[in-house]
Design an enzyme around this catalytic site. Structure first.
Site, PDB file in Angstrom:
ATOM      1  N   ASN A  12      89.335 135.804  36.463  1.00 32.10           N
ATOM      2  CA  ASN A  12      89.860 135.873  37.828  1.00 32.10           C
ATOM      3  C   ASN A  12      90.044 137.342  38.181  1.00 32.10           C
ATOM      4  OD1 ASN A  12      91.303 135.754  40.204  1.00 32.10           O
ATOM      5  ND2 ASN A  12      93.179 134.934  39.273  1.00 32.10           N
ATOM      6  N   LYS A  33      90.866 138.607  40.891  1.00 38.94           N
ATOM      7  CA  LYS A  33      91.874 138.809  41.948  1.00 38.94           C
ATOM      8  C   LYS A  33      91.297 139.726  43.034  1.00 38.94           C
ATOM      9  CE  LYS A  33      95.360 138.092  38.457  1.00 38.94           C
ATOM     10  NZ  LYS A  33      96.771 138.009  38.194  1.00 38.94           N
ATOM     11  N   HIS A  53      96.617 128.883  42.280  1.00 35.68           N
ATOM     12  CA  HIS A  53      97.040 130.009  41.452  1.00 35.68           C
ATOM     13  C   HIS A  53      98.480 130.386  41.830  1.00 35.68           C
ATOM     14  CE1 HIS A  53      97.357 134.032  39.779  1.00 35.68           C
ATOM     15  NE2 HIS A  53      96.367 133.702  38.975  1.00 35.68           N
ATOM     16  N   GLU A  87      99.898 133.077  42.301  1.00 29.76           N
ATOM     17  CA  GLU A  87     100.022 134.093  43.359  1.00 29.76           C
ATOM     18  C   GLU A  87      99.841 133.461  44.732  1.00 29.76           C
ATOM     19  OE1 GLU A  87      97.250 136.911  41.699  1.00 29.76           O
ATOM     20  OE2 GLU A  87      98.627 137.238  40.029  1.00 29.76           O
ATOM     21  N   GLU A 143      99.384 128.303  33.372  1.00 30.70           N
ATOM     22  CA  GLU A 143      99.657 129.726  33.487  1.00 30.70           C
ATOM     23  C   GLU A 143     101.151 129.935  33.738  1.00 30.70           C
ATOM     24  OE1 GLU A 143      95.908 132.037  34.607  1.00 30.70           O
ATOM     25  OE2 GLU A 143      96.829 131.424  36.476  1.00 30.70           O
ATOM     26  N   GLY A 197     100.003 138.902  34.323  1.00 29.30           N
ATOM     27  CA  GLY A 197      99.984 140.311  34.702  1.00 29.30           C
ATOM     28  C   GLY A 197     101.160 141.099  34.173  1.00 29.30           C
ATOM     29  N   SER A 206      98.163 137.068  30.572  1.00 25.12           N
ATOM     30  CA  SER A 206      98.044 138.233  29.698  1.00 25.12           C
ATOM     31  C   SER A 206      97.220 137.960  28.441  1.00 25.12           C
ATOM     32  CB  SER A 206      99.439 138.772  29.338  1.00 25.12           C
ATOM     33  OG  SER A 206     100.107 139.209  30.515  1.00 25.12           O
TER      34      SER A 206
HETATM   35  C1  PEP Z   1      95.594 135.173  36.220  1.00 29.18           C
HETATM   36  O1  PEP Z   1      95.636 135.856  37.218  1.00 29.18           O
HETATM   37  O2  PEP Z   1      95.204 133.986  36.290  1.00 29.18           O
HETATM   38  C2  PEP Z   1      96.004 135.769  34.949  1.00 29.18           C
HETATM   39  C3  PEP Z   1      96.115 135.000  33.901  1.00 29.18           C
HETATM   40  O3  PEP Z   1      96.236 137.125  34.960  1.00 29.18           O
HETATM   41  P1  PEP Z   1      96.490 138.072  33.670  1.00 29.18           P
HETATM   42  O4  PEP Z   1      95.456 137.680  32.634  1.00 29.18           O
HETATM   43  O5  PEP Z   1      96.279 139.454  34.187  1.00 29.18           O
HETATM   44  O6  PEP Z   1      97.863 137.806  33.209  1.00 29.18           O
END
Ligand code: PEP
Length: 249
Positions: free
Chosen positions: A9, A11, A95, A97, A167, A173, A212
Protein backbone atom coordinates in the site's frame (compact mmCIF):
# COMPACT_ATOMS: atom_id res chain seq x y z
CA UNK A 1 -3.85 -24.58 1.08
CA UNK A 2 -3.94 -20.78 1.15
CA UNK A 3 -1.49 -19.06 -1.18
CA UNK A 4 0.24 -16.22 0.68
CA UNK A 5 -0.40 -12.72 -0.56
CA UNK A 6 1.76 -9.66 -0.04
CA UNK A 7 0.23 -6.32 -1.01
CA UNK A 8 2.08 -3.02 -0.97
CA UNK A 9 0.00 0.00 0.00
CA UNK A 10 1.93 3.00 -1.27
CA UNK A 11 -0.57 5.41 0.32
CA UNK A 12 -0.18 8.99 -1.01
CA UNK A 13 3.43 8.55 -2.10
CA UNK A 14 5.32 8.42 -5.35
CA UNK A 15 5.81 10.23 -8.62
CA UNK A 16 5.63 8.50 -11.99
CA UNK A 17 9.42 8.22 -12.01
CA UNK A 18 9.47 6.76 -8.49
CA UNK A 19 6.71 4.32 -9.43
CA UNK A 20 8.75 3.08 -12.40
CA UNK A 21 11.78 2.71 -10.16
CA UNK A 22 9.96 0.75 -7.43
CA UNK A 23 8.17 -1.52 -9.89
CA UNK A 24 11.33 -2.02 -11.92
CA UNK A 25 13.14 -3.15 -8.79
CA UNK A 26 10.34 -5.52 -7.85
CA UNK A 27 10.18 -7.04 -11.32
CA UNK A 28 13.94 -7.55 -11.44
CA UNK A 29 14.06 -9.46 -8.18
CA UNK A 30 10.69 -11.11 -7.86
CA UNK A 31 11.12 -14.26 -9.91
CA UNK A 32 13.92 -15.38 -7.67
CA UNK A 33 12.37 -14.72 -4.31
CA UNK A 34 8.69 -15.38 -4.09
CA UNK A 35 5.95 -17.89 -4.61
CA UNK A 36 3.53 -15.52 -2.92
CA UNK A 37 0.95 -13.54 -4.86
CA UNK A 38 2.34 -10.01 -5.06
CA UNK A 39 0.21 -6.89 -5.43
CA UNK A 40 1.12 -3.21 -5.58
CA UNK A 41 -1.44 -0.54 -4.71
CA UNK A 42 -0.24 2.88 -5.92
CA UNK A 43 -2.28 6.10 -5.74
CA UNK A 44 -5.03 6.44 -8.35
CA UNK A 45 -3.05 8.70 -10.68
CA UNK A 46 -0.19 6.19 -10.89
CA UNK A 47 -2.36 3.15 -11.63
CA UNK A 48 -2.12 3.45 -15.41
CA UNK A 49 1.65 3.92 -15.28
CA UNK A 50 2.11 0.91 -13.00
CA UNK A 51 -0.39 -1.16 -14.97
CA UNK A 52 1.73 -0.70 -18.08
CA UNK A 53 4.96 -1.43 -16.20
CA UNK A 54 3.72 -4.74 -14.73
CA UNK A 55 1.91 -5.98 -17.85
CA UNK A 56 2.74 -9.63 -18.48
CA UNK A 57 4.53 -10.00 -15.12
CA UNK A 58 3.56 -11.85 -11.96
CA UNK A 59 2.84 -8.61 -10.12
CA UNK A 60 -0.81 -7.62 -9.82
CA UNK A 61 -2.40 -4.21 -9.43
CA UNK A 62 -4.58 -2.94 -6.60
CA UNK A 63 -6.21 0.36 -5.66
CA UNK A 64 -6.37 1.91 -2.21
CA UNK A 65 -10.02 2.93 -2.21
CA UNK A 66 -13.07 3.31 -4.44
CA UNK A 67 -16.38 5.09 -4.56
CA UNK A 68 -19.61 3.63 -3.21
CA UNK A 69 -21.19 4.82 -6.46
CA UNK A 70 -20.98 3.31 -9.93
CA UNK A 71 -20.72 6.49 -12.05
CA UNK A 72 -22.04 10.00 -12.40
CA UNK A 73 -21.96 13.33 -10.61
CA UNK A 74 -19.57 12.48 -7.78
CA UNK A 75 -16.73 14.95 -8.17
CA UNK A 76 -13.38 13.65 -7.03
CA UNK A 77 -14.50 10.04 -6.69
CA UNK A 78 -13.17 7.01 -8.57
CA UNK A 79 -15.53 4.21 -9.58
CA UNK A 80 -14.67 0.57 -9.33
CA UNK A 81 -15.30 0.03 -13.06
CA UNK A 82 -12.57 2.57 -13.75
CA UNK A 83 -10.23 0.58 -11.53
CA UNK A 84 -11.09 -2.61 -13.41
CA UNK A 85 -10.58 -0.80 -16.71
CA UNK A 86 -7.07 0.32 -15.75
CA UNK A 87 -6.11 -3.23 -14.78
CA UNK A 88 -6.76 -3.54 -11.05
CA UNK A 89 -7.56 -6.93 -9.59
CA UNK A 90 -7.66 -5.84 -5.92
CA UNK A 91 -9.11 -2.85 -4.07
CA UNK A 92 -8.35 -2.05 -0.42
CA UNK A 93 -11.51 -1.08 1.48
CA UNK A 94 -11.82 0.23 5.02
CA UNK A 95 -8.17 1.07 5.58
CA UNK A 96 -7.89 2.58 9.06
CA UNK A 97 -6.72 5.89 7.56
CA UNK A 98 -9.96 6.02 5.54
CA UNK A 99 -11.96 5.17 8.64
CA UNK A 100 -10.17 7.61 10.97
CA UNK A 101 -9.34 10.54 8.68
CA UNK A 102 -12.26 10.45 6.24
CA UNK A 103 -15.01 9.21 8.52
CA UNK A 104 -15.71 5.96 6.70
CA UNK A 105 -18.15 4.03 8.86
CA UNK A 106 -18.61 0.27 8.89
CA UNK A 107 -21.65 0.43 6.60
CA UNK A 108 -19.79 2.53 4.02
CA UNK A 109 -16.93 0.06 4.07
CA UNK A 110 -19.42 -2.77 3.59
CA UNK A 111 -20.92 -0.96 0.58
CA UNK A 112 -17.47 -0.55 -0.93
CA UNK A 113 -16.71 -4.22 -0.32
CA UNK A 114 -19.82 -5.16 -2.27
CA UNK A 115 -19.15 -2.62 -5.00
CA UNK A 116 -15.69 -4.12 -5.57
CA UNK A 117 -16.84 -7.72 -5.42
CA UNK A 118 -19.78 -7.21 -7.77
CA UNK A 119 -17.41 -5.61 -10.29
CA UNK A 120 -15.46 -8.87 -10.31
CA UNK A 121 -12.51 -7.49 -8.36
CA UNK A 122 -11.22 -8.68 -5.00
CA UNK A 123 -11.77 -6.46 -1.97
CA UNK A 124 -9.08 -6.40 0.71
CA UNK A 125 -11.10 -5.59 3.81
CA UNK A 126 -9.07 -3.89 6.54
CA UNK A 127 -10.08 -4.36 10.15
CA UNK A 128 -8.30 -3.48 13.36
CA UNK A 129 -8.50 -1.79 16.70
CA UNK A 130 -7.15 1.51 18.03
CA UNK A 131 -4.64 1.45 20.89
CA UNK A 132 -7.25 2.53 23.45
CA UNK A 133 -9.52 -0.27 22.29
CA UNK A 134 -6.76 -2.85 22.73
CA UNK A 135 -5.97 -1.47 26.17
CA UNK A 136 -9.65 -1.76 27.06
CA UNK A 137 -9.60 -5.41 25.91
CA UNK A 138 -12.01 -4.50 23.12
CA UNK A 139 -9.93 -5.82 20.20
CA UNK A 140 -12.20 -8.77 19.44
CA UNK A 141 -15.37 -6.72 19.81
CA UNK A 142 -14.10 -4.07 17.39
CA UNK A 143 -12.90 -6.56 14.79
CA UNK A 144 -16.15 -8.52 15.12
CA UNK A 145 -18.19 -5.35 14.58
CA UNK A 146 -16.19 -4.45 11.47
CA UNK A 147 -16.55 -7.96 10.06
CA UNK A 148 -20.21 -8.25 10.93
CA UNK A 149 -21.04 -5.08 9.00
CA UNK A 150 -19.81 -6.76 5.80
CA UNK A 151 -21.46 -10.05 6.67
CA UNK A 152 -24.78 -8.30 7.29
CA UNK A 153 -24.75 -6.59 3.90
CA UNK A 154 -22.97 -9.15 1.75
CA UNK A 155 -23.34 -12.53 3.44
CA UNK A 156 -20.77 -15.19 4.13
CA UNK A 157 -20.25 -16.41 0.56
CA UNK A 158 -19.52 -12.86 -0.59
CA UNK A 159 -17.12 -12.29 2.30
CA UNK A 160 -15.32 -15.42 1.16
CA UNK A 161 -14.58 -13.80 -2.18
CA UNK A 162 -12.46 -11.15 -0.49
CA UNK A 163 -9.29 -11.00 1.53
CA UNK A 164 -9.09 -9.69 5.10
CA UNK A 165 -6.24 -7.59 6.43
CA UNK A 166 -5.94 -7.37 10.20
CA UNK A 167 -4.19 -4.07 10.88
CA UNK A 168 -3.98 -2.94 14.49
CA UNK A 169 -4.13 0.84 14.16
CA UNK A 170 -1.44 1.32 16.82
CA UNK A 171 0.98 -0.63 14.64
CA UNK A 172 0.41 1.23 11.36
CA UNK A 173 3.27 3.53 10.43
CA UNK A 174 4.47 3.59 14.02
CA UNK A 175 7.32 1.11 13.85
CA UNK A 176 5.50 -0.77 16.62
CA UNK A 177 4.57 -4.19 15.25
CA UNK A 178 2.16 -6.62 16.86
CA UNK A 179 4.06 -9.60 18.17
CA UNK A 180 3.59 -12.76 16.10
CA UNK A 181 1.43 -14.17 18.91
CA UNK A 182 -0.71 -11.01 19.15
CA UNK A 183 -1.29 -11.19 15.39
CA UNK A 184 -1.99 -14.91 15.48
CA UNK A 185 -4.52 -14.51 18.31
CA UNK A 186 -6.60 -11.99 16.36
CA UNK A 187 -6.25 -13.88 13.07
CA UNK A 188 -7.47 -17.04 14.80
CA UNK A 189 -10.36 -15.09 16.27
CA UNK A 190 -11.31 -13.77 12.81
CA UNK A 191 -11.09 -17.21 11.23
CA UNK A 192 -13.09 -18.71 14.07
CA UNK A 193 -15.80 -16.11 13.73
CA UNK A 194 -16.05 -16.74 9.99
CA UNK A 195 -16.16 -20.49 10.71
CA UNK A 196 -19.31 -20.06 12.77
CA UNK A 197 -20.95 -18.99 9.49
CA UNK A 198 -19.17 -21.38 7.14
CA UNK A 199 -16.12 -23.49 8.03
CA UNK A 200 -15.16 -23.98 4.39
CA UNK A 201 -15.06 -20.26 3.74
CA UNK A 202 -13.05 -19.80 6.95
CA UNK A 203 -10.48 -22.41 5.95
CA UNK A 204 -9.94 -20.76 2.56
CA UNK A 205 -10.00 -17.13 3.71
CA UNK A 206 -6.70 -15.32 3.41
CA UNK A 207 -6.06 -13.11 6.42
CA UNK A 208 -3.14 -10.71 6.01
CA UNK A 209 -1.34 -8.92 8.81
CA UNK A 210 -0.50 -5.24 8.44
CA UNK A 211 1.31 -2.83 10.73
CA UNK A 212 5.01 -1.95 10.47
CA UNK A 213 5.95 -5.16 8.67
CA UNK A 214 9.59 -4.98 7.56
CA UNK A 215 12.11 -7.30 6.01
CA UNK A 216 13.43 -7.99 9.49
CA UNK A 217 10.14 -9.09 11.10
CA UNK A 218 8.11 -10.52 8.20
CA UNK A 219 9.28 -14.12 8.50
CA UNK A 220 8.25 -14.55 12.14
CA UNK A 221 4.84 -12.97 11.49
CA UNK A 222 4.19 -15.02 8.35
CA UNK A 223 5.22 -18.20 10.16
CA UNK A 224 2.09 -18.02 12.30
CA UNK A 225 -0.53 -20.54 11.16
CA UNK A 226 -3.34 -18.06 10.53
CA UNK A 227 -1.22 -15.30 8.97
CA UNK A 228 -1.43 -15.61 5.20
CA UNK A 229 0.80 -12.75 4.14
CA UNK A 230 0.85 -9.02 4.71
CA UNK A 231 -0.44 -5.60 3.79
CA UNK A 232 2.67 -3.48 3.73
CA UNK A 233 2.76 0.31 3.96
CA UNK A 234 6.06 2.15 4.35
CA UNK A 235 8.28 -0.81 3.52
CA UNK A 236 6.55 -1.33 0.17
CA UNK A 237 8.10 1.89 -1.16
CA UNK A 238 11.54 0.29 -1.20
CA UNK A 239 11.79 -2.52 -3.76
CA UNK A 240 14.55 -4.37 -1.95
CA UNK A 241 12.73 -4.27 1.40
CA UNK A 242 9.45 -5.26 -0.24
CA UNK A 243 11.15 -8.19 -1.97
CA UNK A 244 12.59 -9.38 1.34
CA UNK A 245 9.06 -9.36 2.74
CA UNK A 246 7.72 -11.20 -0.32
CA UNK A 247 10.45 -13.81 0.08
CA UNK A 248 9.34 -14.40 3.67
CA UNK A 249 5.77 -15.18 2.64
C1 PEP B 1 -0.75 0.10 5.95
O1 PEP B 1 -0.82 1.26 5.61
O2 PEP B 1 -1.64 -0.71 5.60
C2 PEP B 1 0.39 -0.32 6.77
C3 PEP B 1 0.39 -1.52 7.27
O3 PEP B 1 1.39 0.61 6.94
P1 PEP B 1 2.84 0.35 7.61
O4 PEP B 1 3.36 -0.95 7.02
O5 PEP B 1 3.65 1.52 7.18
O6 PEP B 1 2.63 0.25 9.06
Amino acid sequence: MRRPLVAGNWKMNGSRAEAREIVGGILTGLGRVSNAEVVVCPPFVLLAEVSTAIAGSLVELGAQNCSTERAGAFTGEVAVDMLADVGCRYVIVGHSERRALYGEADDTVAQKFEMVRKAGLVPILCVGEQLAEREASATEAVVARQLDAVLALAGIDALGQGVIAYEPVWAIGTGRTASPQQAQDVHAFIRGRIATHNPTVAAKMRILYGGSVKGSNAAELFAMPDVDGGLIGGASLNAREFLTICAAA
